[in-house]
Design a protein around this motif. Structure first.
Motif, PDB file in Angstrom:
ATOM      1  N   ASP A  87       0.827  -1.211   0.000  1.00 41.75           N
ATOM      2  CA  ASP A  87       0.000   0.000   0.000  1.00 41.75           C
ATOM      3  C   ASP A  87       0.860   1.259   0.000  1.00 41.75           C
ATOM      4  OD1 ASP A  87      -2.558  -1.340   0.243  1.00 41.75           O
ATOM      5  OD2 ASP A  87      -1.965  -1.804   2.300  1.00 41.75           O
ATOM      6  N   VAL A  88       1.957   1.218   0.761  1.00 38.16           N
ATOM      7  CA  VAL A  88       2.882   2.351   0.859  1.00 38.16           C
ATOM      8  C   VAL A  88       4.298   1.830   0.699  1.00 38.16           C
ATOM      9  CG1 VAL A  88       3.764   4.225   2.306  1.00 38.16           C
ATOM     10  CG2 VAL A  88       1.343   3.597   2.425  1.00 38.16           C
ATOM     11  N   PRO A  97      -1.766  -0.256  -7.126  1.00 39.00           N
ATOM     12  CA  PRO A  97      -2.547   0.819  -7.740  1.00 39.00           C
ATOM     13  C   PRO A  97      -3.363   1.559  -6.687  1.00 39.00           C
ATOM     14  CG  PRO A  97      -2.673  -1.180  -9.058  1.00 39.00           C
ATOM     15  CD  PRO A  97      -1.966  -1.563  -7.787  1.00 39.00           C
ATOM     16  N   GLY A  98      -3.278   2.869  -6.708  1.00 39.48           N
ATOM     17  CA  GLY A  98      -3.928   3.689  -5.691  1.00 39.48           C
ATOM     18  C   GLY A  98      -3.088   3.915  -4.463  1.00 39.48           C
ATOM     19  N   GLY A  99      -1.966   3.190  -4.352  1.00 42.42           N
ATOM     20  CA  GLY A  99      -1.082   3.332  -3.199  1.00 42.42           C
ATOM     21  C   GLY A  99      -0.121   4.497  -3.345  1.00 42.42           C
ATOM     22  N   LYS A 109       0.134   5.845  -7.358  1.00 42.90           N
ATOM     23  CA  LYS A 109       0.203   4.978  -8.525  1.00 42.90           C
ATOM     24  C   LYS A 109      -1.172   4.824  -9.152  1.00 42.90           C
ATOM     25  CE  LYS A 109       2.079   0.510  -9.997  1.00 42.90           C
ATOM     26  NZ  LYS A 109       2.807  -0.696  -9.554  1.00 42.90           N
ATOM     27  N   HIS A 110      -1.210   4.814 -10.477  1.00 41.52           N
ATOM     28  CA  HIS A 110      -2.470   4.649 -11.198  1.00 41.52           C
ATOM     29  C   HIS A 110      -3.029   3.238 -10.988  1.00 41.52           C
ATOM     30  CE1 HIS A 110      -1.095   7.925 -14.271  1.00 41.52           C
ATOM     31  NE2 HIS A 110      -1.408   8.434 -13.077  1.00 41.52           N
ATOM     32  N   LEU A 135       2.351  12.832  -9.476  1.00 37.35           N
ATOM     33  CA  LEU A 135       3.076  13.517  -8.415  1.00 37.35           C
ATOM     34  C   LEU A 135       2.076  14.346  -7.609  1.00 37.35           C
ATOM     35  CD1 LEU A 135       5.637  14.480  -6.951  1.00 37.35           C
ATOM     36  CD2 LEU A 135       5.930  16.198  -8.772  1.00 37.35           C
ATOM     37  N   LEU A 136       1.900  13.986  -6.339  1.00 38.34           N
ATOM     38  CA  LEU A 136       0.946  14.683  -5.486  1.00 38.34           C
ATOM     39  C   LEU A 136       1.560  15.839  -4.725  1.00 38.34           C
ATOM     40  CD1 LEU A 136      -0.983  11.682  -3.859  1.00 38.34           C
ATOM     41  CD2 LEU A 136      -1.535  12.929  -5.965  1.00 38.34           C
ATOM     42  N   LEU A 137       2.816  15.672  -4.310  1.00 35.21           N
ATOM     43  CA  LEU A 137       3.419  16.668  -3.429  1.00 35.21           C
ATOM     44  C   LEU A 137       4.925  16.521  -3.460  1.00 35.21           C
ATOM     45  CD1 LEU A 137       2.715  18.848  -1.243  1.00 35.21           C
ATOM     46  CD2 LEU A 137       2.823  16.996   0.450  1.00 35.21           C
TER      47      LEU A 137
END
Length: 252
Positions: free
Chosen positions: A117-118, A144-146, A251-252, A216-218
């Protein structure tokens, strides 16, 4: 954006971590134990901001986990924590047994795609010759989503030379190494060109912005209060003042 992470990133926190750095070589437990607590808290804030979920019940891969101080901090928050470390000595340095710890190379992670997850790494990218290969591998094993979170020390920042000094690495990595050997009678733990490399802020931002399969979120300075995050957006200045860059990708 990222309100919990911003509230987490305060000036007292920054000052506390800065004071702890002086103990890294002489009394590592006084540095790594609070750093482990801070790391778990930071990742939880990022998860809550990005996904609305806490660390509890989350699978976390720590690439280059090093001494075992981090396992307890993540266990206290209910996470399933797996450290991967190429050096057995580093894994045992704290005298702590970490069940499920894995010996492996961050540049070729021994896990299947989309497992965690991370996926997190702190202060490792500057110690490997192919940091962006390691970053690609971290993203590969993220679900995905992690979240994939990469944090590393910038060469031109004040701590880029690590234990070799605050200014010597500005003259050059080889100069810093030789000066350390003359002063201490033995090579530094982090040897320029072998286990310490020049990694820039710009390079990390380029990789995070261009990599396929993730957003890229941050991007922010690891040890700075949130009001100083603007430094990441200023070319050249960021190389000297950001000190430790964090990039957070989903991640997509």
């Amino acid at each position: 954006m990222f309100p919990r992470t911003r509230r987490f990133s305060t000036l007292p926190r920054s000052w506390s971590l800065l004071r702890a750095i002086r103990h890294e070589q002489t009394r590592p437990e006084l540095f790594y134990r609070p750093l482990a607590e801070d790391t778990a808290g930071l990742l939880e804030a990022l998860l809550l901001d990005a996904r609305g979920t806490p660390l509890s019940g989350t699978s976390v891969l720590d690439v280059g986990g090093g001494p075992g101080y981090f396992a307890a901090a993540f266990a206290d928050r209910g996470a399933w924590y797996v450290p991967v470390e190429p050096d057995v000595g580093e894994m045992a340095a704290a005298g702590i047994s970490v069940p499920g710890s894995v010996r492996g190379d961050g540049q070729a992670l021994p896990f299947r795609t989309g497992r965690f997850d991370v996926v997190y790494s702190s202060n490792v990218a500057e110690h490997v010759p192919a940091p962006w290969t390691m970053a690609d591998e971290m993203l590969r094993v993220t679900r995905p989503g992690g979240l994939m979170v990469l944090s590393y020390t910038l060469w031109l920042g004040p701590f880029g030379g690590h234990e070799t000094g605050l200014w010597e690495h500005y003259v050059g990595g080889e100069f810093a190494r030789r000066r350390y050997e003359r002063r201490h009678g033995h090579p530094p733990k982090n040897v320029w060109g072998e286990s310490l490399f020049n990694v820039s802020c710009a390079a990390g931002l380029r990789w995070a912005s261009a990599v396929e399969g993730a957003d890229l979120l941050l991007a922010f300075p690891r040890y700075h209060p949130s009001w100083a995050w603007w430094m990441v957006r200023v070319p050249l200045l960021r190389e000297f003042l950001v000190s430790n860059l964090v990039v957070v990708l989903r991640k997509h």
